[in-house]
Design a protein around this motif. Sequence first.
Motif, short mmCIF file in Angstrom:
data_model
loop_
_atom_site.label_atom_id
_atom_site.label_comp_id
_atom_site.label_asym_id
_atom_site.label_seq_id
_atom_site.Cartn_x
_atom_site.Cartn_y
_atom_site.Cartn_z
N ALA A 1 -8.29 10.48 -1.13
CA ALA A 1 -8.58 9.55 -0.04
C ALA A 1 -9.12 10.23 1.20
CB ALA A 1 -7.33 8.75 0.31
N HIS A 2 -8.93 11.55 1.32
CA HIS A 2 -9.41 12.30 2.48
C HIS A 2 -10.89 12.67 2.36
CE1 HIS A 2 -8.47 15.19 -0.67
NE2 HIS A 2 -9.45 15.90 -0.17
N MET B 1 1.06 11.82 -0.48
CA MET B 1 0.50 13.04 0.08
C MET B 1 1.30 14.23 -0.43
SD MET B 1 -0.12 11.70 4.01
CE MET B 1 1.58 11.19 4.15
N LEU C 1 0.85 -1.18 0.00
CA LEU C 1 0.00 0.00 0.00
C LEU C 1 0.89 1.24 0.00
CD1 LEU C 1 -2.79 1.47 0.42
CD2 LEU C 1 -2.29 1.36 2.86
N ALA D 1 -4.54 8.47 7.71
CA ALA D 1 -3.50 7.74 6.99
C ALA D 1 -3.11 6.48 7.77
CB ALA D 1 -2.28 8.63 6.77
N LEU E 1 -5.85 3.76 7.51
CA LEU E 1 -5.91 3.12 6.20
C LEU E 1 -4.74 2.16 6.01
CD1 LEU E 1 -7.00 6.19 4.03
CD2 LEU E 1 -8.44 4.33 4.87
N VAL E 2 -3.55 2.60 6.40
CA VAL E 2 -2.39 1.72 6.31
C VAL E 2 -2.57 0.51 7.23
CG1 VAL E 2 0.10 1.52 6.69
CG2 VAL E 2 -0.83 3.58 5.63
N LEU F 1 -3.01 5.20 -2.65
CA LEU F 1 -3.95 6.20 -2.17
C LEU F 1 -3.34 7.58 -2.39
CD1 LEU F 1 -5.02 4.62 1.26
CD2 LEU F 1 -6.10 4.32 -0.97
N TRP G 1 5.57 10.31 1.04
CA TRP G 1 4.81 9.09 0.77
C TRP G 1 5.13 8.03 1.81
CZ3 TRP G 1 8.13 4.99 -0.66
CH2 TRP G 1 9.38 5.36 -1.19
N SER H 1 -3.77 11.89 -1.86
CA SER H 1 -4.46 12.95 -1.13
C SER H 1 -3.58 14.18 -1.04
CB SER H 1 -4.84 12.49 0.28
OG SER H 1 -5.46 13.54 1.00
N VAL I 1 0.79 5.40 0.05
CA VAL I 1 0.01 6.61 0.29
C VAL I 1 0.85 7.79 -0.17
CG1 VAL I 1 -1.25 8.00 1.96
CG2 VAL I 1 -1.08 5.52 2.29
N LEU J 1 -4.61 14.79 3.77
CA LEU J 1 -4.98 13.60 4.53
C LEU J 1 -4.49 13.71 5.97
CD1 LEU J 1 -6.29 10.76 4.19
CD2 LEU J 1 -3.97 9.88 3.83
#
Length: 982
Positions: free
Chosen positions: A495-496, A327, A323, A532, A535-536, A522, A571, A524, A325, A527
């Motif tokens: 995602a936010h 940002m 995953l 975060a 979700l993680v 994901l 990230w 955002s 993320v 976020l």
Amino acid sequence: MIAHVPIPANRRRVDPPDDGKERADSTPRLQPFGPDQVWGKARGLVRPYPLLAHLLDAAAAVRALWDDYLAPAVRQRFQLGDDVRTGLRWLMFVAGLHDIGKCSGGFQSQDPKVWDLLYPGLSRPIATSSGHTAPGQACVQTEGLLPVGADAVATQLWVALIAQVVGGHHGVIPPPLARSWIGTVMKSTLADGPQWTGSRRDIAELIARAVDVPQLPDMSSQSHLRRFAMAACGVVPLGDWIVSQERYINGRFAELPTEWTPDTVRPFLNSGVAKVSAELEHIGLRRLRRHVLGFEQRFSFAPRGVQQSLVEHLSAHVTGPGLLVVMTPTGQGKTEAALYAAEVLGAASGAEGLFFGLPTMATTDAMFRRVIGDLDRVLDEDGVISLLHSMAAYTPELHDLLRRRSPSGAGALDGNDEKPAKGSVEFDRLVTGEGEEDPSGQAVGSEWTRGGKRGLYAPVCVATVDQLLAMALRSTHQPMRSLALSGKVVIVDEAHAYDSYMQTLLRRVLSWLGAFGAPVVLLSATLPVPVAKSLVGAYADGAARWRRQKGIAEPLGGRTVDTEGISYPGWVLHDARTGRTTAVPCPVGRKDVVRLHLNLREHPDNEDAFANNCRDLLDPIVREGGQGCGLVVVNTVRAAQLTYLTLRKVVPSDCELLLLHARLPQYERSARTTRLEDLFGKKGQRPRRAIVVATQVVEQSLDLDFDVVISELAPLALLLQRAGRCHRHPRADRAAYWAERGPKLHVLVATRADGQLAEQYPYPHDQRMMTLRALRDRADGMGRLTVTVPDDVQDLVDQVYPVATWLLDDEEDLAAAAASSWAQDEAAKSAAEVLAVPPPTGLHGLHELTARVDPESKLSTRLGVDNSRIVPLWESGDRLFLDPECQKPVPQRGRSWRAEDVATLVRHSIPVREGRWLRELADKHPSPEEWAEHPLLSRLVAVPMAPDPEPVPALDMTEAFPVRHARGAYLHREIGFVVPAP
């Protein structure tokens, strides 16, 4: 006409010889019916198609899907023992048994004419049901059709699981059957008996010979058996759908053997594999073939910021699925970063497709165009892409765009939430954006992939996030959604932007994608760190299960998500194979630092005050000789409508004034969205001066650029999103007045007479209060402050993320608002938990995944949204029309609904929230009866309109067409639909 199929003498009833000897049992002995006698398909065919042929076709279909379509990550889910090929043979065998319940008296006797032709001289059984899924499950569970291993416990579980796959291939997986009930079903309810039992065993034996199914490996763990069965629930129905097409079956009659024997079933199976492979090529279900390009070669610009960090460091941290993320501030290229990361994660995990989920239909349509352009650059061969949301098939602007790209002038690539309408076009391939045909590969479309469930099987899907969240809901064919998505890299933008209900569903989806070993990205700009982390953590929980099934040891010290290490911009990667979470900060260069000037302006809590403030702030644009492009973002449709009407009085004729919100006819909303992109997009042809009034539809994923932005007070993360539409791109044509002042956001704050913040729908009052507090703390005495992007963003966003301490705040209004929000959030989370499938660690049976509910029509992936669609109709004489001039008659159904007629009605529909006024109106004026015959039109509500407009007091006496028998409801050509006050 159904041709007569002769029955060999040795397959008919055999009576005892008449030799004069007395026998204790004079009941005729019945031999099993032969496989050439038992039919499986008949409707729409020239003659009945043998059941065994259809079952072998289904087995051939899953073999072709395995070879040509299923990603390596998906194929791993079928591993039994040490050999994944054993799983393939078992998958073919299970597919070959899926309709075995049709070999029963209840099913075979449902059509008297077919029965008399195939079973002449035999009495037709009387059955209370002609279904075949329940008897199929029962006979697999009890009749010893499976070649099992020596492990008694594993054998019992395996038989029950395969029986559930057979019983659930129509979409709803039943629980394991009790033996007492099995006897009732097989003998009484469905008129079954020993003759049918023998026929089923003969058919199952021939299928086992054809696919060479082995015994169940003794080393297969129970978790592997359950994993296999769940994945089979996704593949077997797909194979069944492919080989159940009339065109396919009619093409197979000539290949039927003269007799079914162990020597003839395998050649028929092999010819079926070749035929299905050609069918997959035709409908576009095949793995993508693409070449790898460097970032700059792929996107035509050098990477920067987060993009550059991912290019330099991501591959070193990726060992398999994971995953990611991302940002980073708006306008910093998150889309390109995601597409690049998807390539890296997909290669490492064996996921070959792509799913891109977005918050709204407008943003989905815009992203669809961008993904098409990307595919045109990287594909070696043509690859199918689908567009999935409820209105996708009826978006004319999108069709026009794709026609411009097609050398043959063919149709577009789309999908909707219904079965394909008859008469719809077969889609051709596209060409590159320069209008020249690409000699390698391009994005193409497929008529077969239209539809919510089938559309997800397209190698590339661009969809509203609802299509992803539906995977979390107990519903029909839920395992099909799971399987389609588990072979793709899943990207979720904004995602936010999802509330507590949707976040709960998203976490459940992430946990399952982690358990499947599917990579996720994901994106955002705002976020909160706690979100975060949640979700993680959800993905990590599922990934731990994936590691256990793969036999990978847990990391030393366990897995953690270090919130202190999460930086903005930056990230975060959770690597599923190692269980490690890595946070990488991405410092930005000086040229990427933006100083956002923000101005707080308070006004009395009334709509006129807000509109008048907007007029004053936009004076540099509307005054004589003024220039610039301004954006006004409001929180409700009603505020947008009233603000637009106020500004219309003062805006000069050479200043373009545009209004965009959700409550417009679909065709009008699509046209206005396209117009905004053409004018204010990155390469837009901006007018000298223009003003746009819009709701939240412009704050996410749309790449728009304005000189100044005015907004109602909203939660701080959303204000920053709206501010991201201001000076988004460097522009040589920006007016000097605005270029010198830099990006500026005016936040208008409605206050009560006592000076306290007024409550405003739809955002939680506590978050708006905390937003105002955070901004006031930074502002000077004039309400002015500067926000440095990205340096200040994460701190501001986290300040406004709800925490328990708000409940104890010294400000009573905030504490009360926080208590109310907390209760609503808990209710939303509880609602999501009730409707959701269990998490991977809490699943006790396959039947917990499905329910007799279609997520497209019965379950909601969102709460509190406009969930009904109306179609305004005008009456003239005995006819109905779609316009007040009565020039556009309402389409009528002929022998069946034509796709273009359905499209016409849907394009004129308007989303509204279901309320008492609408329910009462629908009772008084029901929609045309023929609408109920179409799966999409049945959801539309016809609304009778008055023939003449009248002044509306609530709209400053602007004339609009009233809705008959619904006081306060109007339709205005410019401002859209006005709903009655609650």
